[in-house]
Design an enzyme around this catalytic site. Structure first.
Site, PDB file in Angstrom:
ATOM      1  N   SER A   1      -0.789   4.126   0.573  1.00  0.00           N
ATOM      2  CA  SER A   1      -1.622   5.074   1.323  1.00  0.00           C
ATOM      3  C   SER A   1      -0.845   5.842   2.395  1.00  0.00           C
ATOM      4  O   SER A   1      -1.037   7.057   2.534  1.00  0.00           O
ATOM      5  CB  SER A   1      -2.817   4.351   1.953  1.00  0.00           C
TER       6      SER A   1
ATOM      7  N   GLY B   1     -15.000  -7.983 -12.194  1.00  0.00           N
ATOM      8  CA  GLY B   1     -14.941  -8.146 -10.740  1.00  0.00           C
ATOM      9  C   GLY B   1     -16.200  -7.629 -10.084  1.00  0.00           C
ATOM     10  O   GLY B   1     -16.835  -6.685 -10.587  1.00  0.00           O
TER      11      GLY B   1
ATOM     12  N   LYS C   1     -13.941  -4.527   2.740  1.00  0.00           N
ATOM     13  CA  LYS C   1     -14.803  -3.347   2.604  1.00  0.00           C
ATOM     14  C   LYS C   1     -16.259  -3.620   2.959  1.00  0.00           C
ATOM     15  O   LYS C   1     -16.925  -2.767   3.540  1.00  0.00           O
ATOM     16  CB  LYS C   1     -14.701  -2.785   1.181  1.00  0.00           C
TER      17      LYS C   1
ATOM     18  N   SER D   1       0.817  -1.227   0.000  1.00  0.00           N
ATOM     19  CA  SER D   1       0.000   0.000   0.000  1.00  0.00           C
ATOM     20  C   SER D   1       0.846   1.272   0.000  1.00  0.00           C
ATOM     21  O   SER D   1       1.790   1.409   0.782  1.00  0.00           O
ATOM     22  CB  SER D   1      -0.918   0.009   1.228  1.00  0.00           C
TER      23      SER D   1
ATOM     24  N   ALA E   1     -14.539  -3.256  -4.240  1.00  0.00           N
ATOM     25  CA  ALA E   1     -14.151  -2.112  -5.075  1.00  0.00           C
ATOM     26  C   ALA E   1     -15.182  -1.895  -6.188  1.00  0.00           C
ATOM     27  O   ALA E   1     -15.584  -0.764  -6.466  1.00  0.00           O
ATOM     28  CB  ALA E   1     -12.769  -2.342  -5.668  1.00  0.00           C
TER      29      ALA E   1
ATOM     30  N   THR F   1      -9.154  -1.626   2.951  1.00  0.00           N
ATOM     31  CA  THR F   1      -8.948  -2.131   1.589  1.00  0.00           C
ATOM     32  C   THR F   1      -9.245  -3.625   1.549  1.00  0.00           C
ATOM     33  O   THR F   1      -9.750  -4.183   2.528  1.00  0.00           O
ATOM     34  CB  THR F   1      -7.532  -1.749   1.084  1.00  0.00           C
TER      35      THR F   1
ATOM     36  N   LEU G   1      -7.806  -0.890 -11.673  1.00  0.00           N
ATOM     37  CA  LEU G   1      -7.859  -0.349 -10.308  1.00  0.00           C
ATOM     38  C   LEU G   1      -6.590  -0.707  -9.539  1.00  0.00           C
ATOM     39  O   LEU G   1      -6.178   0.009  -8.634  1.00  0.00           O
ATOM     40  CB  LEU G   1      -9.077  -0.909  -9.559  1.00  0.00           C
TER      41      LEU G   1
ATOM     42  N   ASN H   1     -14.711   2.234   2.517  1.00  0.00           N
ATOM     43  CA  ASN H   1     -13.240   2.315   2.505  1.00  0.00           C
ATOM     44  C   ASN H   1     -12.718   3.358   3.495  1.00  0.00           C
ATOM     45  O   ASN H   1     -11.521   3.528   3.636  1.00  0.00           O
ATOM     46  CB  ASN H   1     -12.709   2.624   1.095  1.00  0.00           C
TER      47      ASN H   1
HETATM   48  P1  NDP Z   1     -12.375  -8.154  -3.214  1.00  0.00           P
HETATM   49  O1  NDP Z   1     -11.572  -9.201  -2.536  1.00  0.00           O
HETATM   50  O2  NDP Z   1     -13.577  -7.614  -2.531  1.00  0.00           O
HETATM   51  O3  NDP Z   1     -12.891  -8.728  -4.661  1.00  0.00           O
HETATM   52  C1  NDP Z   1     -11.997  -9.351  -5.522  1.00  0.00           C
HETATM   53  C2  NDP Z   1     -12.644  -9.578  -6.878  1.00  0.00           C
HETATM   54  O4  NDP Z   1     -11.641 -10.046  -7.793  1.00  0.00           O
HETATM   55  C3  NDP Z   1     -13.766 -10.613  -6.883  1.00  0.00           C
HETATM   56  O5  NDP Z   1     -14.765 -10.198  -7.772  1.00  0.00           O
HETATM   57  C4  NDP Z   1     -13.030 -11.865  -7.409  1.00  0.00           C
HETATM   58  O6  NDP Z   1     -13.895 -12.789  -8.063  1.00  0.00           O
HETATM   59  C5  NDP Z   1     -12.110 -11.258  -8.411  1.00  0.00           C
HETATM   60  N1  NDP Z   1     -10.947 -12.096  -8.722  1.00  0.00           N
HETATM   61  C6  NDP Z   1      -9.899 -12.401  -7.897  1.00  0.00           C
HETATM   62  N2  NDP Z   1      -8.988 -13.146  -8.544  1.00  0.00           N
HETATM   63  C7  NDP Z   1      -9.448 -13.325  -9.810  1.00  0.00           C
HETATM   64  C8  NDP Z   1      -8.948 -13.999 -10.948  1.00  0.00           C
HETATM   65  N3  NDP Z   1      -7.787 -14.656 -10.925  1.00  0.00           N
HETATM   66  N4  NDP Z   1      -9.678 -13.963 -12.087  1.00  0.00           N
HETATM   67  C9  NDP Z   1     -10.864 -13.300 -12.135  1.00  0.00           C
HETATM   68  N5  NDP Z   1     -11.386 -12.631 -11.075  1.00  0.00           N
HETATM   69  C10 NDP Z   1     -10.686 -12.655  -9.926  1.00  0.00           C
HETATM   70  O7  NDP Z   1     -11.352  -6.999  -3.602  1.00  0.00           O
HETATM   71  P2  NDP Z   1     -11.677  -5.452  -3.862  1.00  0.00           P
HETATM   72  O8  NDP Z   1     -12.889  -5.406  -4.715  1.00  0.00           O
HETATM   73  O9  NDP Z   1     -11.677  -4.702  -2.597  1.00  0.00           O
HETATM   74  O10 NDP Z   1     -10.376  -4.963  -4.690  1.00  0.00           O
HETATM   75  C11 NDP Z   1     -10.175  -5.334  -6.051  1.00  0.00           C
HETATM   76  C12 NDP Z   1      -8.935  -4.648  -6.599  1.00  0.00           C
HETATM   77  O11 NDP Z   1      -9.123  -3.241  -6.683  1.00  0.00           O
HETATM   78  C13 NDP Z   1      -7.680  -4.840  -5.744  1.00  0.00           C
HETATM   79  O12 NDP Z   1      -6.586  -5.072  -6.596  1.00  0.00           O
HETATM   80  C14 NDP Z   1      -7.517  -3.506  -5.028  1.00  0.00           C
HETATM   81  O13 NDP Z   1      -6.168  -3.242  -4.696  1.00  0.00           O
HETATM   82  C15 NDP Z   1      -8.012  -2.558  -6.117  1.00  0.00           C
HETATM   83  N6  NDP Z   1      -8.467  -1.257  -5.599  1.00  0.00           N
HETATM   84  C16 NDP Z   1      -7.796  -0.123  -5.975  1.00  0.00           C
HETATM   85  C17 NDP Z   1      -8.197   1.110  -5.540  1.00  0.00           C
HETATM   86  C18 NDP Z   1      -7.473   2.325  -5.966  1.00  0.00           C
HETATM   87  O14 NDP Z   1      -7.656   3.369  -5.336  1.00  0.00           O
HETATM   88  N7  NDP Z   1      -6.692   2.254  -7.029  1.00  0.00           N
HETATM   89  C19 NDP Z   1      -9.349   1.266  -4.629  1.00  0.00           C
HETATM   90  C20 NDP Z   1     -10.006   0.028  -4.337  1.00  0.00           C
HETATM   91  C21 NDP Z   1      -9.554  -1.182  -4.784  1.00  0.00           C
HETATM   92  P3  NDP Z   1     -14.651 -13.970  -7.257  1.00  0.00           P
HETATM   93  O15 NDP Z   1     -15.877 -13.344  -6.662  1.00  0.00           O
HETATM   94  O16 NDP Z   1     -14.929 -14.976  -8.292  1.00  0.00           O
HETATM   95  O17 NDP Z   1     -13.675 -14.451  -6.203  1.00  0.00           O
END
Ligand code: NDP
Length: 272
Positions: A17, A125, A66, A15, A129, A62, A209, A87
């Site tokens: 942050s 996804g 969330k 991070s 997020a 994060t 993201l 967040n």
């Molecule tokens: P979550 O753990 O809540 O969700 C993860 C998601 O990714 C799920 O939908 C999951 O699918 C999917 N996923 C994981 N691995 C794979 C894969 N190999 N192939 C396909 N889908 C996959 O995480 P968040 O939603 O909180 O975060 C997601 C991303 O966004 C992170 O990388 C985070 O760092 C980034 N982010 C960046 C921010 C920024 O400010 N730039 C702000 C917020 C987030 P399934 O349901 O099938 O497991």
């Protein structure tokens, strides 16, 4: 007075942050200590309570916590309630408040690259997020918004919560989009993100993201290899952090100054 803030997640080592908030604090001359907390699947709620019991002023949350953060809070902003994911946490009159600044941060950064009105948007996804960005994107009046996810259960919930979007499993995804947003954690987990080949044929603008301290993310590289323009989530990270900073400290920092500094560090492959 020294204020204590932190970000909690799992993993957390990557991070940026703390660096961003520290720079914001310097800009507005605020004494701040901003820590990283490795979240525990078992004890997340207890960790949050302990943070605020020990003079914590503001906590960023994060992945993957969330949604749990949202359910833990006693009060939440309208954006947070719509997202069902938080967040940004803080205490007010003894009660835990939650907001979600991800969507606003993303829209601010995206609008530097393209117009979102009438745009055909695909979000990859359906985690915390994705939930945070859907409503702010819908507010920009896109032509359509499709969410594709690897597994079915989060899609079923999302479709029930937000009937105006289309939800499909990644394996069944088809169609053409102007903007593809990667909101999966595949990059963080160093897992491959398997996408249908035809997605990149019209060279959509791609936004990841995920960000990383050194070099381009796998999704950015993938998009560029297919001739598409692509950018990582560093701009969103800085913009959502600025909104959290305003909520906690009541002062607005200069995000673009900090973003430019991070881009310079990223280009030099520097770790923070
Ligand atoms: P979550 O753990 O809540 O969700 C993860 C998601 O990714 C799920 O939908 C999951 O699918 C999917 N996923 C994981 N691995 C794979 C894969 N190999 N192939 C396909 N889908 C996959 O995480 P968040 O939603 O909180 O975060 C997601 C991303 O966004 C992170 O990388 C985070 O760092 C980034 N982010 C960046 C921010 C920024 O400010 N730039 C702000 C917020 C987030 P399934 O349901 O099938 O497991």
């Amino acid at each position: 007075m020294l204020f204590r803030c932190a970000v909690i997640g799992k993993p957390i080592a990557h991070s940026w942050s703390p660096f961003i908030h520290q720079r914001f604090a310097e800009q507005v001359k605020l004494a701040l200590r901003y820590e990283k907390i490795l979240g525990s699947d078992l004890d997340f709620e207890q960790q949050v309570r302990a943070f605020f019991a020990h003079q914590g002023r503001g906590l960023n949350v994060t992945l993957p916590f969330k949604q749990r953060a949202f359910h833990l809070a006693a009060k939440a902003s309208a954006a947070c309630i719509k997202a069902g994911a938080a967040n940004t946490l803080w205490l007010e009159a003894g009660e835990l408040w939650a907001d979600n600044t991800d969507g606003l941060g993303l829209v601010r950064d995206l609008e530097r690259h393209l117009s979102l009105a009438e745009c055909r948007i695909l979000i990859l996804g359906a985690g915390g997020a994705a939930r945070g960005i859907i409503h702010p994107l819908l507010d920009c009046l896109p032509a359509c918004l499709v969410v594709a996810n690897r597994s079915r259960p989060p899609l079923t919930q999302l479709a029930a919560d937000i009937p105006s979007i289309q939800c499909v499993e990644l394996a069944e995804l088809s169609g053409e989009f102007d903007l593809i947003i990667n909101a999966t954690s595949a990059g963080v987990a160093a897992e491959p993100l398997v996408l249908p080949r035809q997605l990149m044929l019209n060279r959509p603008f791609c936004y990841d993201l995920t960000y990383q301290q050194q070099g381009a993310t796998p999704f950015v590289l993938y998009a560029q290899q297919h001739g598409a323009q692509a950018v990582d989530g560093l701009g969103m990270l800085v913009e959502q952090a600025a909104e959290s900073f305003v909520l906690w400290h009541g002062q607005r920092p200069e995000p673009l100054e900090v973003l430019a500094e991070l881009r310079r560090l990223q280009a030099k492959n520097c770790s923070i």
